[in-house]
Motif scaffolding. Sequence first.
Motif, PDB file in Angstrom:
ATOM      1  N   ALA A 172       0.707  -1.338  -0.029  1.00  0.00           N
ATOM      2  CA  ALA A 172      -0.004  -0.145   0.122  1.00  0.00           C
ATOM      3  C   ALA A 172       0.788   1.390  -0.035  1.00  0.00           C
ATOM      4  N   ALA A 173       2.060   0.983   0.576  1.00  0.00           N
ATOM      5  CA  ALA A 173       2.997   2.115   0.656  1.00  0.00           C
ATOM      6  C   ALA A 173       3.573   2.549  -0.781  1.00  0.00           C
ATOM      7  N   GLY A 174       3.749   1.484  -1.626  1.00  0.00           N
ATOM      8  CA  GLY A 174       4.413   1.608  -2.770  1.00  0.00           C
ATOM      9  C   GLY A 174       5.633   0.924  -2.914  1.00  0.00           C
ATOM     10  N   PHE A 175       5.849   0.048  -1.854  1.00  0.00           N
ATOM     11  CA  PHE A 175       7.118  -0.912  -1.740  1.00  0.00           C
ATOM     12  C   PHE A 175       8.459   0.188  -1.538  1.00  0.00           C
ATOM     13  N   PRO A 176       8.358   0.876  -0.538  1.00  0.00           N
ATOM     14  CA  PRO A 176       9.511   1.836  -0.534  1.00  0.00           C
ATOM     15  C   PRO A 176      10.749   1.164  -0.096  1.00  0.00           C
ATOM     16  N   LEU A 177      11.903   1.137  -0.828  1.00  0.00           N
ATOM     17  CA  LEU A 177      13.105   0.280  -0.628  1.00  0.00           C
ATOM     18  C   LEU A 177      14.349   1.091  -1.043  1.00  0.00           C
ATOM     19  N   ALA A 178      15.288   0.763  -0.714  1.00  0.00           N
ATOM     20  CA  ALA A 178      16.746   1.358  -1.218  1.00  0.00           C
ATOM     21  C   ALA A 178      17.918   0.234  -1.358  1.00  0.00           C
ATOM     22  N   VAL A 179      18.394   0.526  -2.354  1.00  0.00           N
ATOM     23  CA  VAL A 179      19.733  -0.555  -2.552  1.00  0.00           C
ATOM     24  C   VAL A 179      20.924   0.197  -2.256  1.00  0.00           C
ATOM     25  N   ARG A 180      21.728  -0.215  -1.380  1.00  0.00           N
ATOM     26  CA  ARG A 180      22.971   0.417  -1.197  1.00  0.00           C
ATOM     27  C   ARG A 180      23.886  -0.564  -0.943  1.00  0.00           C
ATOM     28  N   THR A 181      25.461  -0.306  -1.090  1.00  0.00           N
ATOM     29  CA  THR A 181      26.455  -1.190  -1.009  1.00  0.00           C
ATOM     30  C   THR A 181      26.998  -1.087   0.538  1.00  0.00           C
ATOM     31  N   ALA A 182      27.001  -2.351   1.380  1.00  0.00           N
ATOM     32  CA  ALA A 182      27.184  -2.030   2.708  1.00  0.00           C
ATOM     33  C   ALA A 182      28.635  -2.014   2.957  1.00  0.00           C
ATOM     34  N   ALA A 183      28.992  -1.220   3.953  1.00  0.00           N
ATOM     35  CA  ALA A 183      30.289  -0.930   4.611  1.00  0.00           C
ATOM     36  C   ALA A 183      30.999  -2.469   4.709  1.00  0.00           C
ATOM     37  N   PRO A 184      32.468  -2.754   4.770  1.00  0.00           N
ATOM     38  CA  PRO A 184      32.679  -4.120   4.958  1.00  0.00           C
ATOM     39  C   PRO A 184      32.391  -4.520   6.495  1.00  0.00           C
ATOM     40  N   GLU A 185      32.516  -3.701   7.332  1.00  0.00           N
ATOM     41  CA  GLU A 185      32.186  -4.270   8.713  1.00  0.00           C
ATOM     42  C   GLU A 185      30.467  -4.494   8.940  1.00  0.00           C
ATOM     43  N   ARG A 186      29.968  -3.594   8.261  1.00  0.00           N
ATOM     44  CA  ARG A 186      28.430  -3.718   8.387  1.00  0.00           C
ATOM     45  C   ARG A 186      28.077  -5.130   7.716  1.00  0.00           C
ATOM     46  N   TRP A 187      28.653  -5.416   6.466  1.00  0.00           N
ATOM     47  CA  TRP A 187      28.392  -6.626   5.685  1.00  0.00           C
ATOM     48  C   TRP A 187      28.769  -7.912   6.509  1.00  0.00           C
ATOM     49  N   ALA A 188      29.696  -7.945   7.354  1.00  0.00           N
ATOM     50  CA  ALA A 188      30.294  -9.064   8.192  1.00  0.00           C
ATOM     51  C   ALA A 188      28.964  -9.366   9.090  1.00  0.00           C
ATOM     52  N   ARG A 189      28.372  -8.198   9.924  1.00  0.00           N
ATOM     53  CA  ARG A 189      27.383  -8.588  10.690  1.00  0.00           C
ATOM     54  C   ARG A 189      26.193  -8.948  10.103  1.00  0.00           C
ATOM     55  N   LEU A 190      25.820  -8.314   8.746  1.00  0.00           N
ATOM     56  CA  LEU A 190      24.694  -8.681   8.234  1.00  0.00           C
ATOM     57  C   LEU A 190      24.456 -10.235   7.761  1.00  0.00           C
ATOM     58  N   THR A 191      25.544 -10.837   7.243  1.00  0.00           N
ATOM     59  CA  THR A 191      25.547 -11.953   6.932  1.00  0.00           C
ATOM     60  C   THR A 191      25.412 -13.295   7.832  1.00  0.00           C
TER      61      THR A 191
END
Length: 238
Positions: free
Chosen positions: A185-204
């Motif tokens: 209903a909100a129009g699928f708000p989203l963003a595509v961004r490249t993670a910083a290396p330290e954030r990527w390690a936590r995300l995975t």
Amino acid sequence: MSSNDTATPAAADPRDEKPQYVLPLVVRIEKAAPPARTDALESAARAVLEILADERSAGEGEWARAMTDWQDARIRKVVRRARGAEWRRASALPGITVSTPHGTEVRVFPPVPLDGWPKDLVKLQVSGTDLDDPAEPGPVPDGAAVLWLNPELDMSAGKTMAQAGHGAQLLWWRLPDADREAWRAAGFPLAVRTAAPERWARLTTSGLPVVRDAGFTEIAPGSCTVVSEFPALGVVAP
């Protein structure tokens, strides 16, 4: 751009014994006015969500059987490019076009067999064009989902568009029905961004939805390409 991309590694899998389908996406790239890379990535992700949420994809809808067959096998997406008359012919086929205020257009079509593409799509090129951002993407809008890209991978625009679509789909599957409807209903708000290396390690390692590529094109099998996060709905890394 990408060829056959799936959201799971290319290991032995009972889904491989089922008929294989692919979700076609076509991005409009005119020579004089190509879309910005991030805008194209986000449009591809929204296009996947739009067809997942469309009434024609559910129940007795005209796309429902194809959508079910596609999701019962490996989740393949193929991104092709078109311009001019090619785009006009593609736009005449059943599907959904996602457009942005910046002029980006991406059209998604109901799944087709791997060897059963419509003639006006099969002729479109898969490779040969990449996209750039004229400026760094801005901050993530409030209330938006974030599809985080692996900072260590170098993927073409088309490959990355397919991966962003996978990330959006995995997030869609994770959400309860009420949150899906609110997002739609909100129009699928989203963003595509490249993670910083330290954030990527936590995300995975966070338990969030992770796209692991099948390795058919560009990158090694099992590579983590996208992690999907949605802070507004509590789908967030610790």
